[in-house]
Scaffold this motif. Structure first.
Motif, PDB file in Angstrom:
ATOM      1  N   HIS A 167      47.918   5.165 -21.903  1.00 31.70           N
ATOM      2  CA  HIS A 167      46.628   5.654 -21.905  1.00 31.70           C
ATOM      3  C   HIS A 167      46.056   5.320 -23.224  1.00 31.70           C
ATOM      4  CE1 HIS A 167      48.407   7.943 -18.612  1.00 31.70           C
ATOM      5  NE2 HIS A 167      47.348   8.272 -18.381  1.00 31.70           N
ATOM      6  N   GLU A 168      46.387   5.137 -24.323  1.00 29.56           N
ATOM      7  CA  GLU A 168      45.827   4.740 -25.375  1.00 29.56           C
ATOM      8  C   GLU A 168      45.090   3.342 -25.420  1.00 29.56           C
ATOM      9  OE1 GLU A 168      48.358   5.304 -28.812  1.00 29.56           O
ATOM     10  OE2 GLU A 168      48.666   7.511 -28.642  1.00 29.56           O
ATOM     11  N   VAL A 169      46.053   2.563 -24.740  1.00 35.08           N
ATOM     12  CA  VAL A 169      45.398   1.190 -24.566  1.00 35.08           C
ATOM     13  C   VAL A 169      44.343   1.049 -23.793  1.00 35.08           C
ATOM     14  CG1 VAL A 169      46.033  -0.955 -23.388  1.00 35.08           C
ATOM     15  CG2 VAL A 169      47.881   0.024 -25.174  1.00 35.08           C
ATOM     16  N   LEU A 170      44.247   1.798 -22.595  1.00 40.70           N
ATOM     17  CA  LEU A 170      43.246   1.879 -21.547  1.00 40.70           C
ATOM     18  C   LEU A 170      42.042   2.383 -22.050  1.00 40.70           C
ATOM     19  CD1 LEU A 170      45.143   2.886 -18.206  1.00 40.70           C
ATOM     20  CD2 LEU A 170      44.131   0.512 -18.858  1.00 40.70           C
ATOM     21  N   GLN A 171      42.229   3.548 -22.902  1.00 44.72           N
ATOM     22  CA  GLN A 171      40.993   4.381 -23.489  1.00 44.72           C
ATOM     23  C   GLN A 171      40.414   3.371 -24.587  1.00 44.72           C
ATOM     24  OE1 GLN A 171      39.968   7.616 -22.575  1.00 44.72           O
ATOM     25  NE2 GLN A 171      38.248   6.645 -23.556  1.00 44.72           N
ATOM     26  N   HIS A 172      41.210   2.501 -25.353  1.00 43.63           N
ATOM     27  CA  HIS A 172      40.783   1.566 -26.076  1.00 43.63           C
ATOM     28  C   HIS A 172      39.643   0.551 -25.592  1.00 43.63           C
ATOM     29  CE1 HIS A 172      40.544  -0.994 -29.880  1.00 43.63           C
ATOM     30  NE2 HIS A 172      40.565  -1.915 -29.018  1.00 43.63           N
ATOM     31  N   LEU A 173      40.306   0.247 -24.378  1.00 38.67           N
ATOM     32  CA  LEU A 173      39.435  -0.777 -23.688  1.00 38.67           C
ATOM     33  C   LEU A 173      38.124  -0.202 -23.101  1.00 38.67           C
ATOM     34  CD1 LEU A 173      42.365  -2.735 -21.906  1.00 38.67           C
ATOM     35  CD2 LEU A 173      40.918  -3.418 -23.865  1.00 38.67           C
ATOM     36  N   ILE A 174      38.425   1.010 -22.593  1.00 36.76           N
ATOM     37  CA  ILE A 174      37.055   1.681 -22.045  1.00 36.76           C
ATOM     38  C   ILE A 174      36.267   1.949 -23.235  1.00 36.76           C
ATOM     39  CG2 ILE A 174      36.222   3.832 -21.026  1.00 36.76           C
ATOM     40  CD1 ILE A 174      38.986   4.050 -19.680  1.00 36.76           C
ATOM     41  N   ASP A 175      36.480   2.319 -24.406  1.00 35.40           N
ATOM     42  CA  ASP A 175      35.782   2.724 -25.615  1.00 35.40           C
ATOM     43  C   ASP A 175      35.073   1.471 -26.119  1.00 35.40           C
ATOM     44  OD1 ASP A 175      36.621   5.324 -25.470  1.00 35.40           O
ATOM     45  OD2 ASP A 175      37.866   5.287 -26.881  1.00 35.40           O
ATOM     46  N   HIS A 176      35.580   0.339 -25.957  1.00 28.78           N
ATOM     47  CA  HIS A 176      35.037  -0.833 -26.341  1.00 28.78           C
ATOM     48  C   HIS A 176      34.263  -1.689 -25.140  1.00 28.78           C
ATOM     49  CE1 HIS A 176      37.456   0.043 -29.664  1.00 28.78           C
ATOM     50  NE2 HIS A 176      36.952  -0.907 -30.350  1.00 28.78           N
ATOM     51  N   ASN A 177      33.921  -0.877 -23.956  1.00 33.76           N
ATOM     52  CA  ASN A 177      33.277  -1.509 -22.953  1.00 33.76           C
ATOM     53  C   ASN A 177      34.032  -2.725 -22.275  1.00 33.76           C
ATOM     54  OD1 ASN A 177      31.184   0.671 -23.214  1.00 33.76           O
ATOM     55  ND2 ASN A 177      30.430  -0.539 -24.987  1.00 33.76           N
ATOM     56  N   LEU A 178      35.109  -2.794 -22.471  1.00 38.15           N
ATOM     57  CA  LEU A 178      35.818  -4.034 -21.713  1.00 38.15           C
ATOM     58  C   LEU A 178      36.505  -3.693 -20.395  1.00 38.15           C
ATOM     59  CD1 LEU A 178      37.777  -5.008 -25.152  1.00 38.15           C
ATOM     60  CD2 LEU A 178      35.946  -6.010 -24.031  1.00 38.15           C
ATOM     61  N   LEU A 179      36.530  -2.366 -19.910  1.00 44.26           N
ATOM     62  CA  LEU A 179      37.049  -1.827 -18.851  1.00 44.26           C
ATOM     63  C   LEU A 179      35.723  -1.070 -18.134  1.00 44.26           C
ATOM     64  CD1 LEU A 179      40.886  -0.944 -19.059  1.00 44.26           C
ATOM     65  CD2 LEU A 179      39.659  -3.234 -18.026  1.00 44.26           C
ATOM     66  N   LEU A 180      35.454  -1.444 -16.655  1.00 44.75           N
ATOM     67  CA  LEU A 180      34.553  -0.640 -16.311  1.00 44.75           C
ATOM     68  C   LEU A 180      35.018   0.316 -14.994  1.00 44.75           C
ATOM     69  CD1 LEU A 180      31.648  -3.115 -15.635  1.00 44.75           C
ATOM     70  CD2 LEU A 180      31.898  -1.816 -17.561  1.00 44.75           C
ATOM     71  N   ILE A 181      34.921   1.583 -15.178  1.00 48.67           N
ATOM     72  CA  ILE A 181      35.755   2.395 -14.198  1.00 48.67           C
ATOM     73  C   ILE A 181      35.276   2.275 -12.814  1.00 48.67           C
ATOM     74  CG2 ILE A 181      36.379   4.771 -13.345  1.00 48.67           C
ATOM     75  CD1 ILE A 181      35.997   5.636 -16.144  1.00 48.67           C
ATOM     76  N   SER A 182      35.889   1.846 -11.860  1.00 44.47           N
ATOM     77  CA  SER A 182      35.569   1.446 -10.501  1.00 44.47           C
ATOM     78  C   SER A 182      34.806   2.585  -9.771  1.00 44.47           C
ATOM     79  CB  SER A 182      36.935   1.053  -9.729  1.00 44.47           C
ATOM     80  OG  SER A 182      36.388   0.860  -8.258  1.00 44.47           O
ATOM     81  N   LEU A 183      33.669   2.284  -9.074  1.00 43.99           N
ATOM     82  CA  LEU A 183      32.856   3.439  -8.289  1.00 43.99           C
ATOM     83  C   LEU A 183      33.771   3.751  -7.260  1.00 43.99           C
ATOM     84  CD1 LEU A 183      29.321   1.840  -8.251  1.00 43.99           C
ATOM     85  CD2 LEU A 183      30.292   3.734  -9.840  1.00 43.99           C
ATOM     86  N   ASP A 184      34.946   3.135  -6.957  1.00 41.70           N
ATOM     87  CA  ASP A 184      35.936   3.440  -5.856  1.00 41.70           C
ATOM     88  C   ASP A 184      36.923   4.363  -6.307  1.00 41.70           C
ATOM     89  OD1 ASP A 184      34.594   1.865  -4.012  1.00 41.70           O
ATOM     90  OD2 ASP A 184      36.043   0.192  -4.386  1.00 41.70           O
TER      91      ASP A 184
END
Length: 372
Positions: A167-184
């Motif tokens: 979860h820390e890895v995923l949160q890091h990528l979200i915080d740095h705008n490297l992952l976009l949460i899917s609208l699905d």
């Protein structure tokens, strides 16, 4: 009690009226069996017929929100009416659910649009972000290199050695705008808080990559370039990543060993510092030896003493520290463990130790100093 009959048939209206007729003391005048006999019906058919052609309601038994009275189609429903007083009706609950869903969808869309407008240049990313992104793509990416599938759909250790680290890895990528949460993303995994804030179960989310397939391929190829790999290995940031990966290997194994003995501990800073000291002198495989023995001793301590499971679990950190100190003082050759079948090498470990450092799971078998 108010009666509404919704049939124009004279006999049907009479049946409904007799079914709901009450005396002054609130007792039903006719037994259902009497109504059935008089109308050549079976007893169970009477209530079913009345429920389709009439209902009753009371002004004080209504929805606590819209104040609409509840409708009762049968005597049994009417007799259980008290528990409905001031409860919210299904229509209001559905309206509230839809309102919350709309709010979640709107916040999710705003969050995604904000991230899309601030996507960084892949070439300018810091090393940690690149490694995390590559590991995530390799672990959870789809065949088109466009979507990151939900972490919960994969076995443990697919992304990193520990679920908290995942979860820390995923949160890091979200915080740095490297992952976009899917609208699905299922809205059930989103929880709303005050001030338009939300929290998301990252393990249940799918993500979209804000880069095209060529950009992603270029990122992957970058780490297979010898000159790039050499430069990366010289950086203090990479050294810190290696230590973090090894530390979380140990934390993941510690949790598994405690769970096997039905003991539970949430490793905090104390545990992290102690395990980091162990890793300065021993490989992850050797530290596994200390952890295995400490968990075994904690379970035995619980069985033979009048202590709680929490006390037994809390003894593990001290046991590991003592094992390390004795091994160093006596210059023992600590026997390394093999990988636990529940904890295979993770994608993050493969990126760091196999791809960049060119070893075969060297971060598990060797001390970090020996790998470098």
């Amino acid at each position: 009690m108010k009666l509404e009959i919704i049939t124009d048939d004279e006999q049907g209206a009479r049946i409904c009226g007799e079914y709901w007729m009450q005396s002054d003391d609130g007792e039903f005048v006719f037994k259902i069996s009497e109504i059935a006999t008089a109308n050549s019906m079976k007893t169970h058919e009477v209530s079913k017929f009345v429920e389709q052609h009439a209902f009753v309601w009371l002004e004080d038994i209504c929805c606590g929100r819209c104040r609409q009275p509840y409708r009762f189609g049968t005597r049994s429903q009417y007799q259980d009416r008290r528990w409905l007083r001031d409860r919210v009706c299904s229509a209001c609950l559905e309206a509230e659910r839809q309102s919350i869903a709309d709010e979640k969808q709107e916040l999710l869309l705003k969050m995604r649009q904000s991230a899309k407008s601030n996507v960084p240049d892949l070439a300018a990313l810091d090393l940690t972000s690149k490694v995390y992104l590559l590991a995530t793509i390799q672990a959870l990416g789809d065949e088109q290199l466009a979507t990151i599938e939900p972490l919960n759909d994969y076995p443990a250790c697919t992304l990193s050695p520990d679920s908290v680290y995942d979860h820390e890895v995923l949160q890091h990528l979200i915080d740095h705008n490297l992952l976009l949460i899917s609208l699905d993303t299922r809205l059930e995994v989103i929880e709303l808080h005050e001030d338009d804030q939300l929290s998301i179960d990252l393990g249940a989310c799918a993500f979209n990559l804000p880069f095209d397939a060529d950009q992603v391929t270029a990122l992957i190829d970058e780490f297979f370039d010898e000159e790039t790999a050499y430069t990366v290995k010289q950086s203090s940031e990479f050294n810190a990543l290696c230590k973090e990966a090894q530390l979380n290997e140990c934390i993941g194994f510690l949790k598994v060993m405690l769970e096997e003995h039905q003991l539970y501990l949430s490793p905090g800073e104390k545990s992290r510092q102690m395990l980091s000291r162990c890793l300065e002198h021993f490989s992850v495989a050797q530290v596994y030896n200390f952890i295995w023995r400490a968990a075994k001793d904690a379970a035995a301590y619980y069985m033979r003493s009048s202590i709680s499971k929490r006390q037994a679990a809390n003894s593990v950190v001290g046991n590991i520290s003592r094992s390390m100190e004795r091994a160093l003082a006596n210059e023992w050759e600590v026997k390394p463990f093999g990988r636990n079948y529940n904890l295979p090498q993770s994608s993050l470990s493969r990126v760091i130790f196999n791809i960049i450092l060119g070893t075969d799971d060297g971060g598990f078998t060797y001390r970090l100093a020996d790998v470098f």
